[in-house]
Scaffold this active site. Structure first.
Site, mmCIF file in Angstrom:
data_model
loop_
_atom_site.group_PDB
_atom_site.id
_atom_site.type_symbol
_atom_site.label_atom_id
_atom_site.label_comp_id
_atom_site.label_asym_id
_atom_site.label_seq_id
_atom_site.Cartn_x
_atom_site.Cartn_y
_atom_site.Cartn_z
ATOM 1 C CB VAL A 32 7.426 -5.218 14.476
ATOM 2 C CG1 VAL A 32 5.935 -5.222 14.583
ATOM 3 C CG2 VAL A 32 7.897 -5.774 13.160
ATOM 4 C CB VAL A 83 -4.988 -5.712 -1.327
ATOM 5 C CG1 VAL A 83 -5.941 -6.898 -1.420
ATOM 6 C CG2 VAL A 83 -3.630 -6.066 -1.912
ATOM 7 C CE LYS A 130 19.414 -7.330 21.307
ATOM 8 N NZ LYS A 130 17.969 -7.496 21.253
ATOM 9 C CB SER A 175 -0.874 -0.004 1.245
ATOM 10 O OG SER A 175 -1.420 1.278 1.433
ATOM 11 C CB VAL A 217 3.678 -1.527 12.668
ATOM 12 C CG1 VAL A 217 3.836 -1.541 14.178
ATOM 13 C CG2 VAL A 217 2.203 -1.463 12.312
ATOM 14 N N PRO A 223 23.571 -12.124 27.123
ATOM 15 C CG PRO A 223 25.686 -12.983 27.648
ATOM 16 C CD PRO A 223 24.275 -12.869 28.169
ATOM 17 C CB ILE A 275 -1.106 1.124 5.038
ATOM 18 C CG1 ILE A 275 -2.567 1.183 4.564
ATOM 19 C CG2 ILE A 275 -1.024 0.488 6.428
ATOM 20 C CD1 ILE A 275 -3.225 -0.157 4.453
#
Lengths: 231, 519
Positions: free
Chosen positions: B51, B193, B82, B43, B49, B105, B46
């Protein structure tokens, strides 16, 4: 760290530079930088290989001078112990400080070669550059240009995937063992596996003599071992 | 032979969509003319997010396999290294003057618990008073000192200390989109869609879009996030909630700038337990991602924002906090007929152990590896996939719950409720009962695709001070001297690494400038 200052008649009017026959600044260095133009002569006496710059991780070509860090088997108090002198070492204490538009010829004022009694003067009584200084400046500029060609050469090797990491294991006659890691060399197998097309392209750039010089120079490790045994 | 599967349509363009499409296209060699063609429709309006900004070390192999240059990736995604997570205040209620923490760790150098499990020797006092994490893992010292996991001269994707990345998830999607359309042969369509069409047998046949017409395919990957357009919208596979186990249902997220350009960057996620949840603190190159994951039954949004701002400190002043509702749970099935759901359309567990992106990689890898090329081979893979991933999610839920249910905190109803036996899955309960008197061993983790294995459990159990009493059984552990030497070695190597490794920020800046060499 080098203490680098741009050369000026006001600051360095009475400075003299001692002759550097022993390449004294390399006393505790186990390698010296070499440019691609000197691969062939340097390969007669030293392994000419590659390392990663510890500050940037980028590849540099070097002549291996010792079997462990801080060891230079070609240094002696009276004279340099090889026929060939890596050009970069002969330029000391001069270097070029490159800005965006202009470049300044500088000296490392911490160098032991700088004094007021012995050697060549930088400036004459009137404060004009001596012919000798002009000559040195010219050499430094030419050398820097050679380092650019060297970077292109190394990029060519990397693009063709011709460099491999190499650990040198060496056992001397007296059973002493040395392991040198962090070295990179021309990968003979990969070189042989190049397509005709890729190999021809390399030939046209004129890179082949330097590539084979580096490959053959791996045998000079025995030269280092011999010098070590003679110590 | 039944209908061949030649066309794949991935619906959704977040991290899950682009990672799945890339992994699939790479594995199936989509660039070659006869291969399976992968198309991704996303899209244009849109928002993603984004995540989790944490990953697992598996991402290094994934990126390298996709032919991605590590330096380019890090630079373009604001990525940092990280090396694990630090759990602050999870064991006991902190006071004004007292706060404790432990590490989980990513590497445990010289402590390969599969060959020689040091845990019993630590329990029997062979490491003195040293906490478990510090006693067995050099990486805890490296994290404490804020050092990078490698050097600028280390080969790309190689590690001195195991690592993954913290990254900007939005930029990561964009980066993957650019790479995979250029190098992996993925076709990219921007459209919404609007409808999903099924055939007579109930298989997805095509999707209709607002601007690009009808897109037909033989196989569909649903990466449309919590909207789950295909797996739920069209195929009606229900969502199983897990809110009786994990209570957090809301997140508040902020992007907090650094004080200045050389503020040190933490090389681990800092997860701090709060009164009704926990705060995350993730150091990217240009900002910290800070947020509070909490249970709305145990606090209010106003109070949550207060807690978050107090944690985030003065630099968060004036920064807006974004509220994200979380719906923890998973699909009854992830794969149904010719559709597989990957990412938040499939499942969502809170980000405590940063498993979201890992499970996307794992899902995409299995799909790509077992990819059925004809309709009549779908059934077999569907069953295997669903079984495997149901197990992976169950195990992930167990492991996340472990962080909560053995706390000694009783300061709020949130922590008391988290320890209620009814909220603990029975498999975990049985393990915990056994581990009271026996340290876990490799045989407790015998499933090949277990997402969290022995080392992870040991770090959390003993970090949480859930120490087994094995004094009656000390005769079974006679290798004291060997264990002591290993503990000493960890300390010795830790000190060596402190001299050897650059600071985290220092290396990140260098990587952005010079990149890593491939050899």
């Amino acid at each position: 760290m080098a203490n680098v200052q741009p050369i000026s008649s006001t600051q360095h009017g009475d400075v003299k530079i001692k002759d550097n026959a022993t390449l004294a600044q390399s006393k505790n260095r186990h390698f010296a930088p070499v440019v691609v133009q000197e691969f062939v002569p340097a390969s007669q006496e030293f392994p000419v290989i590659f390392i990663k710059d510890s500050e940037t991780g980028t590849f540099r070509s070097i002549a291996l001078l010792g079997l462990k860090p801080e060891e230079n088997l070609f240094y002696a108090d009276d004279a340099w112990q090889a026929t060939y002198k890596p050009e970069g070492l002969t330029l000391s204490p001069f270097l070029l400080n490159q800005g965006e538009d202009t470049s300044l010829l500088c000296i490392d004022v911490d160098s032991d070669l700088i004094n007021k009694e012995l050697g060549e003067r930088l400036f004459d009584e009137q404060g004009n550059q001596t012919e000798w200084l002009k000559d040195q400046g010219e050499k430094v500029v030419q050398y820097v240009e050679k380092t650019y060609a060297t970077q292109n050469f190394i990029k060519l090797l990397l693009d063709n995937d011709l460099i491999s990491s190499q650990t040198l294991n060496l056992k001397l006659e007296n059973q002493e063992q040395y392991t040198l890691s962090g070295l990179y060399s021309i990968d003979e197998k990969k070189l042989n596996a190049l397509s005709d097309e890729a190999f021809n392209a390399l030939r046209k750039t004129g890179a082949l003599p330097a590539i084979y010089a580096s490959l053959l120079s791996m045998q000079r490790i025995h030269n280092l071992a011999r010098r070590k045994m003679a110590q | 032979m039944s209908k061949l599967i030649n066309q794949v349509l991935v619906v959704g363009g977040g991290t899950a969509g682009w990672l799945s499409a890339s992994i699939l296209a790479k594995q199936l060699n989509s660039q070659s003319p006869n291969a399976v063609q992968v198309t991704l429709v996303e899209s244009p309006n849109i928002p993603i997010v984004g995540v989790g900004e944490g990953t697992w070390p598996t991402i290094r192999t994934t990126l390298e396999n996709l032919g991605i240059d590590e330096g380019d990736f890090m630079r373009e995604c604001d990525a940092t290294f990280k090396q694990g997570s630090q759990f602050v205040n999870w064991v006991e209620t902190p006071t004004k003057t007292h706060s404790e923490s432990y590490y989980h760790p990513l590497s445990a150098v010289f402590h390969s618990s599969y060959d020689f499990n040091l845990a019993p020797y630590w329990l029997l006092g062979n490491a003195g008073e040293t906490p478990y994490d510090q006693a067995v893992a050099t990486q805890c010292h490296v994290c404490d000192a804020g050092l990078a996991p490698k050097k600028i001269t280390t080969r790309a994707y190689d590690a001195i200390q195991n690592y993954s990345y913290h990254l900007n998830a939005n930029k990561f999607s964009g980066f993957l989109a650019k790479h995979s359309t250029k190098h992996l042969g993925i076709k990219h369509i921007k459209a919404n869609v609007t409808r999903v069409n099924l055939d007579d047998e109930g298989y997805i046949e095509s999707v209709e879009t607002d601007t690009s017409g009808t897109l037909s395919a033989d196989f569909f990957v649903d990466c449309s996030g919590s909207r789950a357009l295909l797996i739920n919208g069209a195929l009606n596979i229900p969502w199983l909630k897990i809110d009786d186990i994990l209570f957090n249902d809301t997140a508040l997220a902020m992007q907090v700038p650094y004080e200045n350009e050389d503020t040190p960057i933490a090389t681990h996620t800092i997860a701090t337990a709060q009164e009704a949840g926990w705060t995350w603190d993730i150091g990217l190159h240009n900002r910290r991602g800070v947020g509070y994951v909490y249970s709305s039954k145990h606090t209010t949004d106003e109070r949550a924002e207060e807690v978050l701002r107090e944690y985030a400190g003065p630099m968060s002043k004036g920064v807006q906090a974004r509220k994200i509702p979380l719906n923890l749970g998973y699909r009854e099935k992830f794969w149904h007929r010719n559709c597989v759901a990957i990412g938040m359309s499939a499942a969502f567990i809170e980000p405590l152990e940063a498993s979201a992106i890992f499970l996307v990689e794992a899902g995409a890898n299995m799909m790509a590896d077992q990819f059925p090329r004809s309709r009549d081979s779908l059934q077999y893979v569907e069953e295997k996939y669903n079984k495997t991933f149901r197990l992976r999610w169950d195990k992930s839920v167990d492991f996340v719950k472990l962080h909560y249910c053995i706390t000694q905190r009783t300061d709020t109803a949130y922590w008391i409720d988290n320890c209620h036996p009814d909220s603990i899955p029975s498999a975990l309960k049985n393990r915990l009962a056994h581990w009271k008197t026996h340290p876990p061993t490799k045989y407790d983790f015998d499933y090949a695709y277990e997402p969290f294995v022995l080392d992870s459990y040991l770090f959390v159990l003993y970090g949480m001070k859930y120490n087994a009493d094995i004094s009656h059984n000390s005769s079974s552990f006679p290798r004291n001297e060997e264990a002591k030497m290993k503990f000493e070695n960890v300390e010795h190597v830790g000190k060596m690494l402190e001299k050897e490794l650059p600071s985290h920020r220092d290396l990140v800046e260098k990587v952005y400038k010079y990149g890593f060499s491939k050899i």
